[in-house]
Design a protein around this motif. Structure first.
Motif, PDB file in Angstrom:
ATOM      1  N   LEU A 192      22.970  28.243  42.173  1.00  0.00           N
ATOM      2  CA  LEU A 192      22.012  27.860  43.453  1.00  0.00           C
ATOM      3  C   LEU A 192      20.557  27.556  43.082  1.00  0.00           C
ATOM      4  O   LEU A 192      19.665  29.132  42.558  1.00  0.00           O
ATOM      5  N   TYR A 193      20.420  26.692  42.993  1.00  0.00           N
ATOM      6  CA  TYR A 193      18.754  26.725  44.234  1.00  0.00           C
ATOM      7  C   TYR A 193      18.466  27.126  44.939  1.00  0.00           C
ATOM      8  O   TYR A 193      18.960  26.102  46.369  1.00  0.00           O
ATOM      9  N   GLU A 194      17.359  28.031  45.405  1.00  0.00           N
ATOM     10  CA  GLU A 194      17.898  29.028  46.147  1.00  0.00           C
ATOM     11  C   GLU A 194      17.099  27.706  47.785  1.00  0.00           C
ATOM     12  O   GLU A 194      17.018  28.469  48.553  1.00  0.00           O
ATOM     13  N   ASN A 195      15.413  27.007  47.188  1.00  0.00           N
ATOM     14  CA  ASN A 195      14.778  26.708  48.303  1.00  0.00           C
ATOM     15  C   ASN A 195      15.011  25.189  48.542  1.00  0.00           C
ATOM     16  O   ASN A 195      14.770  24.758  50.247  1.00  0.00           O
ATOM     17  N   VAL A 229      29.888  19.678  47.340  1.00  0.00           N
ATOM     18  CA  VAL A 229      30.020  19.105  48.658  1.00  0.00           C
ATOM     19  C   VAL A 229      28.729  19.785  48.561  1.00  0.00           C
ATOM     20  O   VAL A 229      28.325  19.595  50.730  1.00  0.00           O
ATOM     21  N   CYS A 230      28.455  20.218  48.849  1.00  0.00           N
ATOM     22  CA  CYS A 230      26.656  20.319  48.776  1.00  0.00           C
ATOM     23  C   CYS A 230      26.254  19.475  49.798  1.00  0.00           C
ATOM     24  O   CYS A 230      25.381  18.702  48.629  1.00  0.00           O
ATOM     25  N   PRO A 231      25.577  19.610  50.830  1.00  0.00           N
ATOM     26  CA  PRO A 231      24.924  18.613  51.155  1.00  0.00           C
ATOM     27  C   PRO A 231      23.449  18.146  51.177  1.00  0.00           C
ATOM     28  O   PRO A 231      22.591  17.777  51.208  1.00  0.00           O
ATOM     29  N   THR A 232      22.770  19.678  51.211  1.00  0.00           N
ATOM     30  CA  THR A 232      21.381  19.459  50.475  1.00  0.00           C
ATOM     31  C   THR A 232      21.580  19.774  48.860  1.00  0.00           C
ATOM     32  O   THR A 232      20.091  19.498  48.249  1.00  0.00           O
ATOM     33  N   GLU A 233      22.397  19.501  48.097  1.00  0.00           N
ATOM     34  CA  GLU A 233      22.579  18.939  46.650  1.00  0.00           C
ATOM     35  C   GLU A 233      21.547  20.045  46.143  1.00  0.00           C
ATOM     36  O   GLU A 233      20.948  20.157  45.195  1.00  0.00           O
ATOM     37  N   ALA A 234      21.709  21.683  46.562  1.00  0.00           N
ATOM     38  CA  ALA A 234      21.244  22.542  46.188  1.00  0.00           C
ATOM     39  C   ALA A 234      22.127  23.132  44.594  1.00  0.00           C
ATOM     40  O   ALA A 234      21.528  24.752  44.203  1.00  0.00           O
ATOM     41  N   ILE A 235      22.857  22.690  44.413  1.00  0.00           N
ATOM     42  CA  ILE A 235      24.295  24.124  43.449  1.00  0.00           C
ATOM     43  C   ILE A 235      23.588  22.620  41.866  1.00  0.00           C
ATOM     44  O   ILE A 235      24.301  21.845  42.153  1.00  0.00           O
ATOM     45  N   ARG A 236      23.760  23.540  40.631  1.00  0.00           N
ATOM     46  CA  ARG A 236      24.232  22.710  39.651  1.00  0.00           C
ATOM     47  C   ARG A 236      24.991  23.959  38.738  1.00  0.00           C
ATOM     48  O   ARG A 236      25.516  25.210  38.943  1.00  0.00           O
ATOM     49  N   ILE A 237      25.328  23.001  37.476  1.00  0.00           N
ATOM     50  CA  ILE A 237      25.970  23.993  37.011  1.00  0.00           C
ATOM     51  C   ILE A 237      25.629  23.831  35.424  1.00  0.00           C
ATOM     52  O   ILE A 237      24.958  23.054  34.694  1.00  0.00           O
ATOM     53  N   ARG A 238      25.233  25.316  35.208  1.00  0.00           N
ATOM     54  CA  ARG A 238      24.982  26.239  34.105  1.00  0.00           C
ATOM     55  C   ARG A 238      25.640  26.812  33.234  1.00  0.00           C
ATOM     56  O   ARG A 238      25.834  28.158  33.860  1.00  0.00           O
ATOM     57  N   ASN A 239      25.779  27.055  32.190  1.00  0.00           N
ATOM     58  CA  ASN A 239      26.183  28.157  31.353  1.00  0.00           C
ATOM     59  C   ASN A 239      28.236  28.086  31.929  1.00  0.00           C
ATOM     60  O   ASN A 239      28.627  29.336  32.071  1.00  0.00           O
ATOM     61  N   GLY A 240      28.087  27.165  32.154  1.00  0.00           N
ATOM     62  CA  GLY A 240      30.421  27.275  32.770  1.00  0.00           C
ATOM     63  C   GLY A 240      29.942  28.073  34.412  1.00  0.00           C
ATOM     64  O   GLY A 240      31.129  28.461  34.728  1.00  0.00           O
ATOM     65  N   LYS A 241      28.804  28.462  34.376  1.00  0.00           N
ATOM     66  CA  LYS A 241      28.777  28.707  36.089  1.00  0.00           C
ATOM     67  C   LYS A 241      27.833  28.230  37.399  1.00  0.00           C
ATOM     68  O   LYS A 241      26.948  27.525  36.749  1.00  0.00           O
ATOM     69  N   ALA A 242      28.297  27.932  38.173  1.00  0.00           N
ATOM     70  CA  ALA A 242      27.530  27.533  39.437  1.00  0.00           C
ATOM     71  C   ALA A 242      25.994  28.428  39.402  1.00  0.00           C
ATOM     72  O   ALA A 242      26.095  29.113  39.423  1.00  0.00           O
TER      73      ALA A 242
END
Lengths: 142, 443
Positions: free
Chosen positions: B41-44, B26-39
């Protein structure tokens, strides 16, 4: 790098699709916002011209470190008098097109004001070709 | 400003997050990825809009707030209360009851956030006259929208009006008024009840301001519970003296059309972040011209739809609209702020807002071209199903991650299958790659 888009004549709901897609490319390339704006405004005007006047068209764009070269070629009615078409306010758009907010007769002028070079060739009854170049290097050095 | 660290109020709990990827999608700026089973956040890229917070099924995304016990450090504890807060209660509960309960919860003073809107409206009109060439002017009200423009529409930052939002005006006013009453500024703590994460981020790292006048932020859902319990406890209310009710203008300011309806010329009000993005996209192409003023809000129904608002946003809007219609208070009768107009007017400007584009593949254009060329080639290999199994929200974002060294092509499950068939990749390897994305425990 080359980018190619096709444009459907008469379909205003899709007018601007190529411009928006190419804008994304320019942002990813870290072109400065002012230059992006110039390129996109010129490209959008030219794209809408194809939608408003021609039957179909294609846009070919070449990007390198120095410049963005855009070639828009359409199959359409062509422009009888290019000098006249360049004048602000001159328009052949039908009232229905004007009602949609297009065809104010500023298009080619607006393109010319935003690019570093513009070349138009046209054949009545066959189509029109626009070639425009926007320099990138001069902006970067600023 | 581009290199400064940006505060984010949205946090992800490692403990609760199980990597369901709802937030990523749902993130409108595509700021989230999944790594090691957790969300992750790409802070910038994050603009603190709160969509992820709403989407999380286990409340693993939370909004960092100041500890309520911080109030104790101050002799004078000021509550900056937005009209939205009162709007959450049913109409049977009066504004006085709400305020009394706020005071009983530990505050000494209440200031309504929207007290400065009359002054601000005049400033907006003046600003428009002083900048006739800048069209459209974009309101500086919503901090998520300002951040969105900075990261995604950098060509439009110059259109943002460099005026303080109502919150900052009121914060300035209350501090000045209390100081004038002889109160030691060091003993004053100013606490804002926030309906959203973006306001917190804006307070902790202000855009266009050197520092914030606000001491701390209290999440609105937290204080709502406190106040609601207090009201239920104190059925016999004593009457307290408050300022006159807000004017209609002030009451509705944070709702959709709250600003746009009062600004002269062609003014549009647009709410919800996807709607805002669609409009800004067209604005940037100059497809839309001759609009004079834009009120842009990241939440559906503006602040009534803030992620920390407990009551349904349409009900909040209804109460505020009703109160605005009934309010007999005119601008200039707001109980004291008028005397401070000259003082506030001199301080209403904010500094230039700088773009900080997140779209670029590289700072250097030549490098960016090489990366884009690679990303385009990768896109030809990818299935374009946007399945998200790689831990990125779509194939395009994934290919950009790869060329920026943040992902490997082997994370694509389609690529894995093809390579397993040709023997380039063992099934053990392929499994361990998936574990790195989705976590050990899922296999």
């Amino acid at each position: 790098m080359n980018f190619n888009y096709s444009v459907e004549g008469g379909n205003f709901s899709k007018a601007g699709t190529a411009s928006s897609q190419f804008k994304k490319v320019l942002k990813q390339l870290n072109v400065d916002p002012i230059t992006i704006k110039r390129i996109v405004v010129a490209l959008y005007e030219a794209e809408v011209n194809i939608v408003a006047h021609a039957w179909e068209g294609k846009i070919d764009i070449e990007v390198d470190m120095e410049k963005v070269y855009i070639n828009l070629a359409d199959k359409g009615p062509g422009i009888a008098d290019i000098n006249q078409a360049m004048k602000p306010g001159f328009s052949t758009a039908s009232p229905s097109v004007r009602e949609m907010g297009f065809g104010a007769g500023m298009g080619l002028m607006n393109i010319k004001n935003n690019v570093d070079s513009l070349h138009i060739s046209s054949e009545v009854g066959k189509g029109t070709e626009l070639e425009m170049t926007i320099n990138l290097s001069s902006i970067i050095s600023k | 400003m581009e290199n400064r660290h940006f505060h984010h109020a949205l946090r992800i709990s490692e403990e609760l997050c199980y990597g369901c990827s709802h937030c990523m999608n749902v993130c409108p700026t595509e700021a989230i990825r999944i790594r090691n089973g957790k969300a992750l956040l790409y802070e910038n890229r994050c603009v603190d809009c709160g969509k992820c917070f709403m989407a999380c099924p286990v409340k693993a995304i939370y909004i960092d707030q100041d500890d309520f016990s911080r109030l104790e450090a101050f002799k004078y504890r000021i509550a900056l209360v937005p009209s939205i807060f009162t709007g959450q209660f049913p109409e049977a509960i009066s504004r006085e009851q709400v305020y009394e309960a706020i005071l009983a919860s530990g505050f000494t003073h209440i200031y309504e956030v929207e007290l400065g809107t009359g002054l601000l409206l005049d400033a907006i009109k003046g600003y428009a006259q002083q900048h006739p060439g800048k069209k459209p002017l974009i309101s500086s009200f919503c901090p998520a929208v300002i951040r969105l423009i900075q990261v995604k529409f950098p060509a439009l930052v110059g259109n943002i009006m460099l005026l303080k939002p109502p919150l900052d005006i009121t914060a300035l006013y209350c501090r000045k008024q209390l100081t004038d009453q002889g109160i030691n500024p060091a003993e004053v703590g100013v606490f804002y009840f926030t309906p959203c994460a973006a306001k917190i981020a804006a307070i902790k790292s202000p855009v266009g301001e050197d520092y914030s006048m606000i001491t701390g932020v209290i999440n609105m859902d937290f204080i709502y519970n406190k106040v609601k319990l207090q009201i239920m406890k104190d059925r016999n209310t004593e009457s307290i003296t408050t300022n006159p009710p807000l004017s209609g203008l002030a009451e509705r300011w944070t709702l959709t059309h709250g600003e746009a309806d009062h600004v002269e010329g062609r003014s549009l009000a647009i709410d919800e972040i996807h709607n805002v993005m669609e409009f800004l996209e067209r604005l940037e192409n100059e497809e839309i011209t001759d609009v004079d003023f834009l009120e842009l809000r990241a939440c559906d129904e503006s602040c009534a739809g803030g992620v920390l608002v407990t009551t349904n946003r349409f009900l909040v809007t209804e109460r505020l609209n009703n109160e605005a219609a009934l309010s007999a208070t005119k601008e200039g009768q707001l109980g004291g702020i008028e005397e401070y107009y000259p003082y506030l007017r001199r301080r209403i400007s904010i500094q230039e807002i700088k773009p900080r584009s997140m779209m670029k593949l590289d700072e250097n254009m030549g490098e960016a071209m090489i990366k884009m060329d690679k990303a385009r080639k990768i896109m030809q290999i990818l299935p374009l199903t946007d399945c998200g199994a790689c831990g990125a929200p779509n194939c395009q974002a994934f290919s950009n991650d790869i060329v920026q060294g943040q992902a490997s092509i082997k994370q694509c499950i389609f690529v894995q299958k093809s390579r397993e068939r040709t023997g380039e990749l063992s099934s053990e390897e392929s499994l361990s790659i998936l574990k790195e994305i989705w976590g050990e425990e899922k296999f």
